[in-house]
Design an enzyme around this catalytic site. Structure first.
Site, PDB file in Angstrom:
ATOM      1  N   LEU A  82      -8.841  25.655  13.270  1.00  0.00           N
ATOM      2  CA  LEU A  82      -9.046  27.079  13.004  1.00  0.00           C
ATOM      3  C   LEU A  82      -9.577  27.322  11.588  1.00  0.00           C
ATOM      4  O   LEU A  82     -10.603  27.982  11.389  1.00  0.00           O
ATOM      5  CB  LEU A  82      -7.711  27.798  13.199  1.00  0.00           C
ATOM      6  CG  LEU A  82      -7.577  29.220  12.723  1.00  0.00           C
ATOM      7  CD1 LEU A  82      -8.520  30.146  13.475  1.00  0.00           C
ATOM      8  CD2 LEU A  82      -6.129  29.704  12.893  1.00  0.00           C
ATOM      9  N   ASP A 108      12.288  36.122  19.935  1.00  0.00           N
ATOM     10  CA  ASP A 108      11.445  36.873  19.000  1.00  0.00           C
ATOM     11  C   ASP A 108      11.018  36.017  17.812  1.00  0.00           C
ATOM     12  O   ASP A 108      10.111  36.381  17.081  1.00  0.00           O
ATOM     13  CB  ASP A 108      12.219  38.090  18.443  1.00  0.00           C
ATOM     14  CG  ASP A 108      11.848  39.400  19.135  1.00  0.00           C
ATOM     15  OD1 ASP A 108      12.611  40.370  18.985  1.00  0.00           O
ATOM     16  OD2 ASP A 108      10.791  39.446  19.805  1.00  0.00           O
ATOM     17  N   GLY A 134     -10.441  24.916   9.286  1.00  0.00           N
ATOM     18  CA  GLY A 134     -11.530  23.992   8.981  1.00  0.00           C
ATOM     19  C   GLY A 134     -12.870  24.525   9.452  1.00  0.00           C
ATOM     20  O   GLY A 134     -13.876  24.492   8.720  1.00  0.00           O
ATOM     21  N   GLY A 168     -10.843  19.334   9.950  1.00  0.00           N
ATOM     22  CA  GLY A 168     -12.092  20.074   9.877  1.00  0.00           C
ATOM     23  C   GLY A 168     -12.496  20.764  11.165  1.00  0.00           C
ATOM     24  O   GLY A 168     -13.340  21.664  11.138  1.00  0.00           O
ATOM     25  N   TYR A 176       8.969  21.318  11.150  1.00  0.00           N
ATOM     26  CA  TYR A 176       7.683  21.658  10.526  1.00  0.00           C
ATOM     27  C   TYR A 176       7.901  22.197   9.117  1.00  0.00           C
ATOM     28  O   TYR A 176       7.192  21.824   8.166  1.00  0.00           O
ATOM     29  CB  TYR A 176       6.979  22.713  11.390  1.00  0.00           C
ATOM     30  CG  TYR A 176       5.689  23.241  10.819  1.00  0.00           C
ATOM     31  CD1 TYR A 176       5.672  24.419  10.084  1.00  0.00           C
ATOM     32  CD2 TYR A 176       4.489  22.573  11.025  1.00  0.00           C
ATOM     33  CE1 TYR A 176       4.494  24.921   9.562  1.00  0.00           C
ATOM     34  CE2 TYR A 176       3.299  23.070  10.503  1.00  0.00           C
ATOM     35  CZ  TYR A 176       3.309  24.237   9.780  1.00  0.00           C
ATOM     36  OH  TYR A 176       2.137  24.740   9.258  1.00  0.00           O
ATOM     37  N   PRO A 222      -0.847  30.438   3.355  1.00  0.00           N
ATOM     38  CA  PRO A 222      -1.369  31.578   4.102  1.00  0.00           C
ATOM     39  C   PRO A 222      -0.259  32.202   4.948  1.00  0.00           C
ATOM     40  O   PRO A 222       0.710  31.530   5.275  1.00  0.00           O
ATOM     41  CB  PRO A 222      -2.440  30.969   5.018  1.00  0.00           C
ATOM     42  CG  PRO A 222      -2.420  29.498   4.785  1.00  0.00           C
ATOM     43  CD  PRO A 222      -1.220  29.164   3.983  1.00  0.00           C
ATOM     44  N   THR A 223      -0.409  33.465   5.277  1.00  0.00           N
ATOM     45  CA  THR A 223       0.465  34.066   6.280  1.00  0.00           C
ATOM     46  C   THR A 223      -0.127  33.726   7.650  1.00  0.00           C
ATOM     47  O   THR A 223      -0.755  32.690   7.800  1.00  0.00           O
ATOM     48  CB  THR A 223       0.584  35.577   6.047  1.00  0.00           C
ATOM     49  OG1 THR A 223      -0.726  36.107   5.786  1.00  0.00           O
ATOM     50  CG2 THR A 223       1.475  35.859   4.849  1.00  0.00           C
TER      51      THR A 223
END
Lengths: 302, 317
Positions: free
Chosen positions: B18, B273, B20, B15, B143, B170-171
């Site tokens: 970012l 990159d 949250g 929460g 991850y 999400p992107t």
């Protein structure tokens, strides 16, 4: 438990299972080397889904090497019912074992995968480059040699012969035994068409020991008979029928799931390392397993 | 904590992070409905990698719904260093949260995946059916696999018990309350922090990499709609359209413009990159919400830069 005598103390998890018992036999029959101290454990010694129990076990045994065979396993129908449990319990066990091994400074861990985990939609034969191994994470972050073998369909003495939960070959053996006793037909689930490569547990045990001593890649290695030795479920049933001298009717219940049609695996990598390794011929291995089952019917897991 | 007032008690893990914080703001600004009791928790309330602590938290809060945002996250360079930790900590957290939610009888759990977990070798645009089709990019395999397993576990809960546990994808997310640490954070907050420092010290802005890789950035928040209305177990991508994908160079230019930076901009091509592109399709979202309007990228960047400048002291960096 004190310092490992000589150079290696090998902890084998899942020591009471199909492959664990095979390794135990092969070691007892002379495959062990001086300086190797083999410790076989089972769920009686620790619940490996429990982090504290696993850590306590590893701290007590102080292994330098680990063969990690313990898992929640089952045949097609059990998997279909309990995918959540199969996921959670195995993830917990594997994390507890790998991390406890890491924490006590084990030099090498050999875990056990399976050809049934490969992509369903794939080209054949499947090979080792098609898997991701999380052992790479231990290698990348800490430089540990944690690796894995990938057997195809294992069978042999001390298997789980439960018809509902077990794998196809022990299931067929148990079914033929019952069919003989009751004078009924043998009903094979599915069409009999799917194809499998079977590996005898005693052959696998020898290969496990070789991997433990000599195989140092982090990328896993498939342990299997060649593609040319793949047989259909129907042919496997016929081998059991012949080995157990069954003369009743054999039928196929096509309302039951077939599972994956094939999972043909390449043993090229193994053959590069061990060009002369001889697998026990399939019919002979089936005969020995059937004989073991009949002789040990009372105490066999079923 | 007693029975949830009205019909829903929503527990939001992560929460303080970012996303949250963004949900907290949107709810406080009026997006909450009567009968919704929102509870935001962070690592101060429980260490979610610890099973007992997680279970105690869920038993205390008794959520009917969960938005599970808590994770060990980081940008490209942090992932490359710590793949093992990214795998283990996230798997532990996810299992603890999902299973505690299950044990207290939560009706719905919405977890958070990411487009960075998709197969590296793929056709574009990527969509929700492609998550498991091949290995992820090597930089963040720990991850990626941990996040993929949320989808595996969701499907297993559905198959074995009929639970509605789902996930959004999400992107590249950015906005106020992000982690602006240059070493560990993501590209946009990293650029914002770098421009801030370059302005203060009168030096050049050095962008890591060639500037060529492409990303879709998302500022606004669709989680609440998913919590209330989206009932599929298969995940849903939350993103601007393919046509709004920008290069890192264009993203840097947007930050430079927003912060009125006039110094030199160089590209350190010795730095990695990362993945060249991860273009995702938002067709599924558009089927559900054809009229949803995303905040224009430059406006969102400007708002985020302003937030960072105004909150520099307490911003995570």
């Amino acid at each position: 438990m004190g310092e490992p005598q000589g150079s290696m103390r090998i902890l084998v998890t899942g020591g009471s299972g199909l492959v664990g018992k095979a390794i135990q036999k092969v070691v007892a029959d002379g495959a062990g080397l001086p300086g190797e101290d083999w410790v076989f454990v089972s769920s009686k010694d620790a619940d490996l889904t429990d982090t504290a129990q696993t850590r306590a076990l590893f701290e007590k045994v102080q292994p330098t090497h680990v063969i990690h065979l313990a898992a929640m396993v089952g045949g097609l129908f059990r998997n279909i019912k309990y995918n959540l449990d199969f996921w959670r319990k195995n993830v917990h066990m594997n994390d507890n074992v790998l991390h406890s091994a890491f924490e006590v400074g084990a030099r090498k861990v050999v875990s056990c995968l399976s050809t049934c985990i490969f992509p369903d939609k794939t080209t054949y034969p499947i090979d080792e480059t098609m898997t991701l191994c999380l052992r790479r994470a231990y290698f990348q972050q800490y430089g540990c040699t944690f690796t894995a073998v990938i057997p195809t369909n294992v069978f042999g003495p001390h298997d789980n012969f439960n018809i509902e939960d077990g794998h196809v070959l022990p299931g067929l053996i148990h079914k033929v035994h019952l069919a003989k006793s009751s004078g009924s037909a043998l009903t094979v689930w599915g069409t009999g068409n799917p194809r499998r490569q079977f590996i005898y547990s005693l052959d696998l045990a020898q290969l496990f020991i070789w991997v433990l001593r000599e195989y140092n890649e982090v990328e896993p290695i498939i342990l299997s008979v060649g593609e040319e030795d793949e047989v259909s479920i129907k042919e496997a049933a016929e081998a059991v029928v012949e080995a157990m001298d069954f003369h009743g009717e054999v039928t196929f219940d096509t309302t039951k799931s077939d599972g994956q049609f094939k999972k043909t695996a390449s043993n090229s990598k193994l053959r590069t390392y061990l060009p002369d390794f001889r697998f026990t011929p399939f019919k002979q291995a089936v005969k020995e397993t059937c004989a073991w089952f009949t002789d040990n019917y009372e105490q066999a897991r079923k």
